[in-house]
Design an enzyme around this catalytic site. Structure first.
Site, mmCIF file in Angstrom:
data_model
loop_
_atom_site.group_PDB
_atom_site.id
_atom_site.type_symbol
_atom_site.label_atom_id
_atom_site.label_comp_id
_atom_site.label_asym_id
_atom_site.label_seq_id
_atom_site.Cartn_x
_atom_site.Cartn_y
_atom_site.Cartn_z
ATOM 1 N NE ARG A 235 21.594 -49.359 -35.220
ATOM 2 C CZ ARG A 235 22.146 -49.004 -34.055
ATOM 3 N NH1 ARG A 235 23.111 -48.111 -34.007
ATOM 4 N NH2 ARG A 235 21.730 -49.566 -32.925
ATOM 5 C CG HIS A 283 28.605 -49.129 -34.405
ATOM 6 N ND1 HIS A 283 27.598 -49.716 -35.125
ATOM 7 C CD2 HIS A 283 27.992 -48.556 -33.331
ATOM 8 C CE1 HIS A 283 26.437 -49.511 -34.527
ATOM 9 N NE2 HIS A 283 26.645 -48.802 -33.432
HETATM 10 P P1 NAP Z 1 15.406 -41.794 -29.255
HETATM 11 O O1 NAP Z 1 15.465 -41.208 -27.901
HETATM 12 O O2 NAP Z 1 14.371 -42.814 -29.557
HETATM 13 O O3 NAP Z 1 15.238 -40.579 -30.283
HETATM 14 C C1 NAP Z 1 14.877 -40.728 -31.603
HETATM 15 C C2 NAP Z 1 14.579 -39.367 -32.206
HETATM 16 O O4 NAP Z 1 14.336 -39.542 -33.613
HETATM 17 C C3 NAP Z 1 13.326 -38.735 -31.622
HETATM 18 O O5 NAP Z 1 13.495 -37.343 -31.488
HETATM 19 C C4 NAP Z 1 12.263 -39.027 -32.678
HETATM 20 O O6 NAP Z 1 11.223 -38.083 -32.752
HETATM 21 C C5 NAP Z 1 13.097 -38.940 -33.938
HETATM 22 N N1 NAP Z 1 12.438 -39.659 -35.038
HETATM 23 C C6 NAP Z 1 12.151 -40.976 -35.134
HETATM 24 N N2 NAP Z 1 11.536 -41.260 -36.293
HETATM 25 C C7 NAP Z 1 11.437 -40.086 -36.946
HETATM 26 C C8 NAP Z 1 10.896 -39.715 -38.203
HETATM 27 N N3 NAP Z 1 10.315 -40.605 -39.017
HETATM 28 N N4 NAP Z 1 10.961 -38.408 -38.568
HETATM 29 C C9 NAP Z 1 11.525 -37.495 -37.731
HETATM 30 N N5 NAP Z 1 12.059 -37.787 -36.531
HETATM 31 C C10 NAP Z 1 12.008 -39.070 -36.149
HETATM 32 O O7 NAP Z 1 16.797 -42.435 -29.655
HETATM 33 P P2 NAP Z 1 18.265 -42.088 -29.068
HETATM 34 O O8 NAP Z 1 18.488 -42.746 -27.777
HETATM 35 O O9 NAP Z 1 18.471 -40.629 -29.158
HETATM 36 O O10 NAP Z 1 19.174 -42.848 -30.154
HETATM 37 C C11 NAP Z 1 19.092 -42.537 -31.539
HETATM 38 C C12 NAP Z 1 19.804 -43.590 -32.359
HETATM 39 O O11 NAP Z 1 21.211 -43.461 -32.212
HETATM 40 C C13 NAP Z 1 19.539 -45.037 -31.938
HETATM 41 O O12 NAP Z 1 18.320 -45.505 -32.467
HETATM 42 C C14 NAP Z 1 20.730 -45.767 -32.520
HETATM 43 O O13 NAP Z 1 20.442 -46.239 -33.814
HETATM 44 C C15 NAP Z 1 21.804 -44.681 -32.619
HETATM 45 N N6 NAP Z 1 22.956 -44.969 -31.748
HETATM 46 C C16 NAP Z 1 24.171 -45.143 -32.313
HETATM 47 C C17 NAP Z 1 25.271 -45.398 -31.509
HETATM 48 C C18 NAP Z 1 26.638 -45.544 -32.101
HETATM 49 O O14 NAP Z 1 27.583 -45.870 -31.386
HETATM 50 N N7 NAP Z 1 26.824 -45.261 -33.364
HETATM 51 C C19 NAP Z 1 25.110 -45.489 -30.119
HETATM 52 C C20 NAP Z 1 23.843 -45.299 -29.579
HETATM 53 C C21 NAP Z 1 22.756 -45.036 -30.396
HETATM 54 P P3 NAP Z 1 10.203 -37.899 -31.526
HETATM 55 O O15 NAP Z 1 11.034 -37.287 -30.409
HETATM 56 O O16 NAP Z 1 9.192 -36.979 -32.047
HETATM 57 O O17 NAP Z 1 9.699 -39.270 -31.176
HETATM 58 C C1 GLV Z 2 24.627 -48.719 -30.515
HETATM 59 O O1 GLV Z 2 24.720 -48.563 -31.692
HETATM 60 C C2 GLV Z 2 23.401 -48.619 -29.797
HETATM 61 O O2 GLV Z 2 22.334 -48.576 -30.427
HETATM 62 O O3 GLV Z 2 23.444 -48.599 -28.555
#
Ligand code: NAP
Ligand code: GLV
Length: 320
Positions: A235, A283
């Site tokens: 983000r 994005h």
């Molecule tokens: P997720 O499964 O919720 O994973 C989040 C990770 O971040 C977990 O390992 C979590 O730790 C860690 N985390 C959260 N808060 C933290 C903190 N304060 N300190 C250290 N680690 C922390 O999320 P995801 O599905 O992998 O997605 C991640 C992000 O990618 C989304 O939230 C979104 O913003 C972004 N995204 C972007 C796109 C794009 O096109 N640019 C597309 C999809 C997603 P724990 O495992 O210990 O809980």
């Molecule tokens: C895209 O940014 C998503 O969070 O799926």
């Protein structure tokens, strides 16, 4: 069963409704429009207006058609009471996004490892002003090209493993302790300096929360190897943009690849458009793929209907 669907860009909203209706043939799926207060059991949505939630305490769940929940939770932070109390919010888990993130992160890592970004700059500089020097650059050494992945969730863990499969030394950082084969893991704020120390490439895949916003800042950059690279796939709120601009101008960072921005679309006057060492994409690092997304949501609705537990429920306290 009644299902509301909403997404702001209406061009493909009807296609989503059709997909949901096909995946859940017994459901009555409708596009939500302003003024629609008729009963519903589930809402499937992205970036809804607050009005959609008025009188929606009876929803059994709210499904997001994306992975990040920050925009929805921001509605509640801005105006407490906007989201119906006690209704679970469920985000997408992978549905084809991990593979896209892997492609993007690997591309960026290999581009910087082999210094293709510098060849691109040399080629661009040669146009109109004589030929650029025909010169081979010494690639970075793979063994000392330390890569760090911030966030080891559904997407980050897969990306970390994929980068390690390239033979790069990979570290990962999360809130709770993780074990990932081939990746050195660090957990919690106290471990952050050790995680960052000497990294040549930092990839961000954290959720945007009050704890993580602004994490890509001057202080963080100061721990990295001089001339390190930044790849932000999560983000725009994570990045302190003036700190990146300073770090690129004083050589603390060599280059950055950014897929997300504080303001999207990135305004035409934003300096990133014209900074040769900043690569931007709109994005797109991991797009929602409608078919697998709808399949996952439909299977979860069926599971809830049977009284079973499902994954992907957002912890409102943690903010992700
Ligand atoms: P997720 O499964 O919720 O994973 C989040 C990770 O971040 C977990 O390992 C979590 O730790 C860690 N985390 C959260 N808060 C933290 C903190 N304060 N300190 C250290 N680690 C922390 O999320 P995801 O599905 O992998 O997605 C991640 C992000 O990618 C989304 O939230 C979104 O913003 C972004 N995204 C972007 C796109 C794009 O096109 N640019 C597309 C999809 C997603 P724990 O495992 O210990 O809980
Ligand atoms: C895209 O940014 C998503 O969070 O799926």
């Amino acid at each position: 069963m009644k299902i509301l669907f909403y997404k702001p860009e209406s061009d493909d909203a009807r296609a989503w409704v059709a997909l949901l209706a096909r995946a859940l043939p017994s459901a009555d799926v409708r596009l939500w429009t302003p003024g629609d207060t008729a009963p519903a059991d589930y809402a499937v949505l992205w970036r809804p207006p607050p009005e959609l939630f008025v009188g929606r305490e009876h929803l059994r769940a709210i499904f997001l058609i994306g992975a990040g929940v920050d925009a929805l939770l921001a509605l509640e932070r801005r105006a407490p009471g906007t989201l119906p109390t006690g209704v679970p919010i469920v985000r997408l888990e992978d549905t084809g996004m991990a593979e896209q993130m892997i492609e993007y992160a690997m591309h960026a890592a290999l581009r910087y490892l082999r210094r293709f970004d510098e060849y691109e700059l040399a080629q661009r500089a040669s146009t109109g002003a004589g030929a650029a020097p025909w010169q081979a650059l010494v690639p970075h050494e793979r063994e000392s090209f330390h890569v760090g992945v911030l966030g080891l969730g559904v997407l980050g863990a897969r990306v970390a493993r994929a980068l390690a499969s390239l033979g790069l030394p990979v570290r990962g950082y999360s809130r709770s302790v993780k074990t990932i084969e081939g990746v050195t893991t660090f957990a919690g704020r106290d471990a952050q300096p050790a995680f960052l120390s000497g990294l040549k490439l930092l990839v961000n895949l954290l959720p945007s929360t009050p704890d993580t916003d602004g994490i890509l800042n001057r202080q963080t950059f100061s721990h990295l190897s001089p001339g390190a690279y930044l790849v932000n796939l999560a983000r725009g709120a994570h990045l302190v943009e003036p700190d990146l601009i300073d770090a690129l101008s004083n050589g603390r960072l060599a280059a950055a690849t950014l897929d997300v921005f504080a303001q999207e679309p990135l305004p035409a006057e934003h300096p990133f458009w014209r900074m040769p060492r900043v690569t931007i994409t709109p994005h797109i690092s991991a797009l929602t793929l409608p078919e697998p997304a709808v399949q996952q949501i439909a299977r979860k609705i069926e599971a809830l209907t049977r009284g079973e537990e499902i994954g992907g429920i957002v912890d409102l306290h943690r903010g992700y």
